[in-house]
Design a protein around this motif. Structure first.
Motif, PDB file in Angstrom:
ATOM      1  N   LEU A  65       0.853  -1.192   0.000  1.00  0.00           N
ATOM      2  CA  LEU A  65       0.000   0.000   0.000  1.00  0.00           C
ATOM      3  C   LEU A  65       0.885   1.237   0.000  1.00  0.00           C
ATOM      4  CD1 LEU A  65      -2.893   1.116   0.325  1.00  0.00           C
ATOM      5  CD2 LEU A  65      -2.470   1.142   2.773  1.00  0.00           C
ATOM      6  N   ASP A  66       0.579   2.175  -0.867  1.00  0.00           N
ATOM      7  CA  ASP A  66       1.365   3.411  -1.016  1.00  0.00           C
ATOM      8  C   ASP A  66       2.796   3.155  -1.467  1.00  0.00           C
ATOM      9  OD1 ASP A  66      -0.145   4.929   1.906  1.00  0.00           O
ATOM     10  OD2 ASP A  66      -0.817   4.816  -0.187  1.00  0.00           O
ATOM     11  N   GLY A  67       3.001   1.989  -2.032  1.00  0.00           N
ATOM     12  CA  GLY A  67       4.344   1.724  -2.547  1.00  0.00           C
ATOM     13  C   GLY A  67       4.585   2.559  -3.784  1.00  0.00           C
ATOM     14  N   LYS A  68       5.844   2.978  -3.955  1.00  0.00           N
ATOM     15  CA  LYS A  68       6.136   3.877  -5.054  1.00  0.00           C
ATOM     16  C   LYS A  68       6.863   3.153  -6.162  1.00  0.00           C
ATOM     17  CE  LYS A  68       5.856   7.927  -2.328  1.00  0.00           C
ATOM     18  NZ  LYS A  68       5.530   7.266  -1.119  1.00  0.00           N
ATOM     19  N   ARG A  69       6.760   3.709  -7.339  1.00  0.00           N
ATOM     20  CA  ARG A  69       7.598   3.280  -8.450  1.00  0.00           C
ATOM     21  C   ARG A  69       7.406   1.835  -8.845  1.00  0.00           C
ATOM     22  NH1 ARG A  69      12.913   2.615  -8.795  1.00  0.00           N
ATOM     23  NH2 ARG A  69      13.429   3.645 -10.743  1.00  0.00           N
ATOM     24  N   ARG A  70       6.176   1.394  -8.970  1.00  0.00           N
ATOM     25  CA  ARG A  70       5.981  -0.014  -9.324  1.00  0.00           C
ATOM     26  C   ARG A  70       6.563  -0.343 -10.672  1.00  0.00           C
ATOM     27  NH1 ARG A  70      -0.117  -1.846  -8.631  1.00  0.00           N
ATOM     28  NH2 ARG A  70       0.503  -3.211 -10.335  1.00  0.00           N
ATOM     29  N   ALA A  87      10.070  -2.439 -11.840  1.00  0.00           N
ATOM     30  CA  ALA A  87       9.991  -3.657 -12.658  1.00  0.00           C
ATOM     31  C   ALA A  87      10.861  -3.525 -13.899  1.00  0.00           C
ATOM     32  CB  ALA A  87       8.547  -3.919 -13.045  1.00  0.00           C
ATOM     33  N   VAL A  88      10.774  -2.387 -14.533  1.00  0.00           N
ATOM     34  CA  VAL A  88      11.572  -2.198 -15.755  1.00  0.00           C
ATOM     35  C   VAL A  88      13.061  -2.171 -15.430  1.00  0.00           C
ATOM     36  CG1 VAL A  88      12.062  -0.566 -17.603  1.00  0.00           C
ATOM     37  CG2 VAL A  88       9.717  -1.050 -16.974  1.00  0.00           C
ATOM     38  N   ASP A  89      13.387  -1.513 -14.314  1.00  0.00           N
ATOM     39  CA  ASP A  89      14.799  -1.498 -13.909  1.00  0.00           C
ATOM     40  C   ASP A  89      15.305  -2.900 -13.642  1.00  0.00           C
ATOM     41  OD1 ASP A  89      14.739   1.615 -11.982  1.00  0.00           O
ATOM     42  OD2 ASP A  89      15.028   1.194 -14.115  1.00  0.00           O
ATOM     43  N   ASP A  90      14.424  -3.735 -13.042  1.00  0.00           N
ATOM     44  CA  ASP A  90      14.858  -5.109 -12.765  1.00  0.00           C
ATOM     45  C   ASP A  90      15.144  -5.861 -14.049  1.00  0.00           C
ATOM     46  OD1 ASP A  90      12.942  -5.906  -9.751  1.00  0.00           O
ATOM     47  OD2 ASP A  90      14.644  -4.583 -10.151  1.00  0.00           O
ATOM     48  N   TYR A 115      25.654   4.354 -11.928  1.00  0.00           N
ATOM     49  CA  TYR A 115      25.492   5.520 -12.787  1.00  0.00           C
ATOM     50  C   TYR A 115      24.172   5.458 -13.539  1.00  0.00           C
ATOM     51  CZ  TYR A 115      30.400   6.810 -12.170  1.00  0.00           C
ATOM     52  OH  TYR A 115      31.613   7.190 -11.657  1.00  0.00           O
ATOM     53  N   TRP A 116      23.792   4.253 -13.938  1.00  0.00           N
ATOM     54  CA  TRP A 116      22.575   4.124 -14.739  1.00  0.00           C
ATOM     55  C   TRP A 116      21.335   4.371 -13.906  1.00  0.00           C
ATOM     56  CZ3 TRP A 116      22.243   3.461 -19.900  1.00  0.00           C
ATOM     57  CH2 TRP A 116      20.984   3.161 -20.415  1.00  0.00           C
ATOM     58  N   LEU A 117      21.289   3.715 -12.723  1.00  0.00           N
ATOM     59  CA  LEU A 117      20.078   3.763 -11.904  1.00  0.00           C
ATOM     60  C   LEU A 117      20.092   4.883 -10.894  1.00  0.00           C
ATOM     61  CD1 LEU A 117      20.084  -0.051 -11.308  1.00  0.00           C
ATOM     62  CD2 LEU A 117      18.490   1.150 -12.758  1.00  0.00           C
ATOM     63  N   LYS A 118      21.195   5.589 -10.791  1.00  0.00           N
ATOM     64  CA  LYS A 118      21.347   6.743  -9.911  1.00  0.00           C
ATOM     65  C   LYS A 118      21.191   6.392  -8.435  1.00  0.00           C
ATOM     66  CE  LYS A 118      21.576   9.499 -13.506  1.00  0.00           C
ATOM     67  NZ  LYS A 118      21.575   8.497 -14.555  1.00  0.00           N
ATOM     68  N   CYS A 119      21.517   5.185  -8.075  1.00  0.00           N
ATOM     69  CA  CYS A 119      21.520   4.836  -6.653  1.00  0.00           C
ATOM     70  C   CYS A 119      22.610   3.802  -6.414  1.00  0.00           C
ATOM     71  CB  CYS A 119      20.165   4.336  -6.189  1.00  0.00           C
ATOM     72  SG  CYS A 119      19.435   3.167  -7.278  1.00  0.00           S
ATOM     73  N   PRO A 120      23.077   3.645  -5.181  1.00  0.00           N
ATOM     74  CA  PRO A 120      24.180   2.722  -4.945  1.00  0.00           C
ATOM     75  C   PRO A 120      23.760   1.289  -5.217  1.00  0.00           C
ATOM     76  CG  PRO A 120      23.800   4.097  -3.032  1.00  0.00           C
ATOM     77  CD  PRO A 120      22.687   4.342  -3.964  1.00  0.00           C
ATOM     78  N   ILE A 161      17.278  -9.550  -6.895  1.00  0.00           N
ATOM     79  CA  ILE A 161      17.423  -8.096  -6.751  1.00  0.00           C
ATOM     80  C   ILE A 161      16.635  -7.661  -5.523  1.00  0.00           C
ATOM     81  CG2 ILE A 161      17.051  -5.862  -7.824  1.00  0.00           C
ATOM     82  CD1 ILE A 161      17.147  -7.293 -10.495  1.00  0.00           C
ATOM     83  N   LYS A 162      17.342  -7.045  -4.586  1.00  0.00           N
ATOM     84  CA  LYS A 162      16.682  -6.577  -3.366  1.00  0.00           C
ATOM     85  C   LYS A 162      16.886  -5.081  -3.253  1.00  0.00           C
ATOM     86  CE  LYS A 162      18.102 -10.808  -1.158  1.00  0.00           C
ATOM     87  NZ  LYS A 162      18.813 -11.423  -0.046  1.00  0.00           N
ATOM     88  N   ARG A 163      15.831  -4.385  -2.884  1.00  0.00           N
ATOM     89  CA  ARG A 163      15.947  -2.938  -2.747  1.00  0.00           C
ATOM     90  C   ARG A 163      15.740  -2.561  -1.274  1.00  0.00           C
ATOM     91  NH1 ARG A 163      14.319  -3.070  -7.973  1.00  0.00           N
ATOM     92  NH2 ARG A 163      15.087  -1.399  -9.305  1.00  0.00           N
TER      93      ARG A 163
END
Lengths: 182, 445
Positions: free
Chosen positions: A90-95, A99-102, A158-163, A123-125
């Motif tokens: 619920l209220d999760g962001k960026r569904r 998925a596309v990033d994965d 660099y691609w995903l802009k996060c570590p 893949i764990k976020r």
């Protein structure tokens, strides 16, 4: 237009005309394919689920990993997911973006690590970090592996802009990850 | 919803965990196949990982247009954002320049400055001063990025003062900026002289210094400290150099400038580089005593240089009984040096914490002879260091040289296992491991 009819031992076809001139339902026994007609086929044999199941070979030589061997109906009991994130709560962001990033990450990993991953790419976020896990076979020297680790982590960051962090485990041979042969 | 833990809490937790000596370093991947065994492996794996990172960075630099999209909803990580390039068309302003200076982007700052001047944008005096300081410090080159930690860690051990090549870009942006100032202020002169000294351009440094003297501008302690380091560059003889050193210190005193830790360390460095001169050892001790009177305790860097001065050749020299009293507080037993030493500085009540750099120099000056009777310098140094509670402070990049020099003395010159063990115990205590600095130093140790 879906048809829920199930008449065993009988082939029943619905021919739906694209042009809309012909009648909606017409039973025919032998099939007569026309290019301008779509067909929907239902029968018991056809209704069996076929996704993520592998056809057994005659001499039992097809190797399956654990993930491959257990069917999709076992997800949640004997099998777990390959992507872990909170986007579907619920209220999760960026569904969709997750998925596309994965998908991108999996393609990238498979392409960069040539024939080295013997398991699925997990893949764990967590917060803004992405942790990529998997089993890797010891086909290349450790220093080459370190090069790939550094390269993958940096480029995906660099691609995903996060570590991005890689958490790999090496296995001696591909056979170590094989669960059964069918 | 995350609560951030307060710093003291985290520090308390940290104190319960000691260094895990059984495991490999954190930089290696945690897998039996990927854990290095030999020292060669350690080096190769760490550098291989770094080179992978560099390859990725190169790809990103070559094709920046591919890395523009950002769908992450987390706060932006500056490092991953697309790199900004400044060219003719881009908008430049003083704020952008100030931001670049603050983040130490030397090349970009230079480009933006030129764009500003070509577009006629006025820059304030403070901006110009900070830009001048940036250029002087970096000599217009981008520093090896802080990202490439492994490269820096595995770089060969460079003794301070060894490569004294003039690398200053004369006529470059720093000089240009300086000349563009109508009336160069004290700060500008300080910045320029320090930059020139840092990059080993001794002639210009001294000429600027003379200019500043004739103009009557008051230079600060740090500037004098950096000038001290240019003394070994001059082609004068050893005696000349020592005289210049003394002269400079006297000038400092006459201007009313108080010396600090850096002064002691730099003077000892100069002495260690003029070690051929007979009187270096006595001078070093005199200097140490004087500084002690002023409240500046010797640091690891000082000890490093002292050790390197005194352990140049295997010469028999009479036992320096004064050394023990030298290292004890000045109020105790009289030392011959207290009376002999030339007071160049008026007594001032200063307290500086002991620095390892001073100990380093001290040890390097004193260890010339093979001394078995236990009153030699290294034991006194060890005693002093062991007395310091808590972790040894790391105040100067040259502090990291101390343990290397000391172990060399213990093993090769003194050949004393007891001393070596004491030194190693000192290293193992608390967080002193970090005082080995570089990875290659760790290997040599």
């Amino acid at each position: 237009m879906t048809c829920a009819l199930k008449l065993p031992m009988q082939l029943f076809k619905l021919n739906i005309s694209v042009l809309g001139n012909q009648s909606l339902l017409s039973c025919r026994l032998p099939t007569m394919k026309s290019m301008d007609m779509q067909s929907l086929h239902c029968c018991a044999a056809l209704n069996e689920a076929v996704t993520a199941r592998y056809r057994a070979t005659r001499n039992r030589t097809l190797p399956l990993t654990y993930e491959m061997a257990k069917g999709p109906f076992r997800i949640g009991t004997e099998k777990s997911w390959n992507s872990w994130n909170t986007s579907n709560l619920l209220d999760g962001k960026r569904r969709s973006e997750s998925a596309v990033d994965d998908i991108f990450i999996r393609r990238f990993i498979t392409g960069t690590w040539h024939d080295l991953f013997v398991s699925e790419v997990i893949i764990k976020r967590q917060f803004n970090m992405i942790r990529i896990a998997g089993l890797v076979q010891r086909k290349v020297q450790p220093r080459k592996m370190y090069f790939l680790i550094g390269y993958t982590e940096e480029l995906l960051s660099y691609w995903l802009k996060c570590p991005v962090k890689l958490e790999l485990q090496t296995v001696a041979t591909k056979e170590d990850a094989i669960y059964k042969y069918i | 919803m995350t609560r951030t833990l307060s710093l003291s809490f985290v520090q308390a937790l940290d104190s319960t965990i000691s260094r895990d000596k059984t495991g490999p370093h954190y930089r290696y991947h945690d897998d039996p196949y990927l854990i290095p065994i030999t020292p060669m492996d350690r080096r190769v794996y760490a550098l291989a990982r770094e080179s992978g990172r560099k390859a990725a960075a190169w790809i990103r630099d070559q094709h920046p247009h591919l890395f523009l999209s950002n769908t992450s909803d987390a706060p932006a990580v500056e490092k991953f954002l697309p790199i900004e390039e400044y060219s003719e068309e881009s908008e430049v302003s003083e704020e952008i320049l100030q931001k670049l200076i603050a983040s130490c982007k030397v090349v970009d700052a230079a480009t933006v400055y030129r764009l500003c001047s070509s577009k006629g944008i006025e820059l304030s005096a403070t901006t110009k001063q900070s830009l001048l300081e940036l250029m002087c410090y970096y000599n217009e080159e981008e520093a090896v990025a802080e990202d490439w930690v492994e490269e820096r860690s595995f770089a060969q051990v460079a003794r301070p003062g060894r490569d004294m090549i003039n690398t200053w870009k004369s006529g470059g942006l720093a000089d240009e900026l300086f000349l563009s100032l109508d009336e160069p202020s004290t700060a500008a002169y300080c910045a320029l002289i320090r930059g020139l000294s840092k990059h080993n351009n001794s002639e210009e440094a001294w000429s600027r210094y003379q200019e500043a003297q004739t103009a009557g501008l008051p230079l600060d302690t740090a500037t004098f400290n950096s000038l001290l380091l240019t003394i070994p560059l001059r082609h004068d003889g050893y005696e000349e150099r020592v005289n210049i050193l003394m002269g400079l210190l006297k000038t400092m005193a006459s201007k009313g400038l108080r010396p600090n830790q850096q002064t002691l360390d730099n003077s000892l460095q100069v002495l260690s580089m003029t070690a051929g001169y007979r009187k270096t050892k006595e001078l070093s001790l005199q200097l140490l005593q004087e500084m002690r009177l002023l409240g500046i305790k010797p640091s690891l860097t000082s000890y490093f240089f002292l050790v390197s001065i005194h352990y140049r050749q295997r010469q028999y020299l009479p036992v320096l009984t004064c050394t023990v009293s030298l290292l004890s507080p000045p109020t105790s037993s009289s030392s011959a040096y207290t009376t002999v030493s030339v007071s160049t500085f008026p007594r001032a009540d200063l307290y500086c914490k002991p620095s390892l750099t001073s100990y380093f120099f001290l040890v390097s000056i004193h260890y010339r002879q093979r001394d078995d009777n236990g009153s030699s310098l290294i034991y006194s140094v060890l005693e002093e260091l062991e007395k310091i509670e808590g972790d040894l402070p790391l105040l100067d990049p040259r502090d990291t040289m101390f343990f290397l020099q000391a172990i060399d003395v213990c093993c090769n010159k003194l050949q004393s296992l007891a001393a070596a063990q004491r030194l190693h115990a000192l290293l193992e205590r608390g967080k002193n491991q970090r005082l080995l600095g570089n990875n290659s130093k760790e290997v040599i140790y």
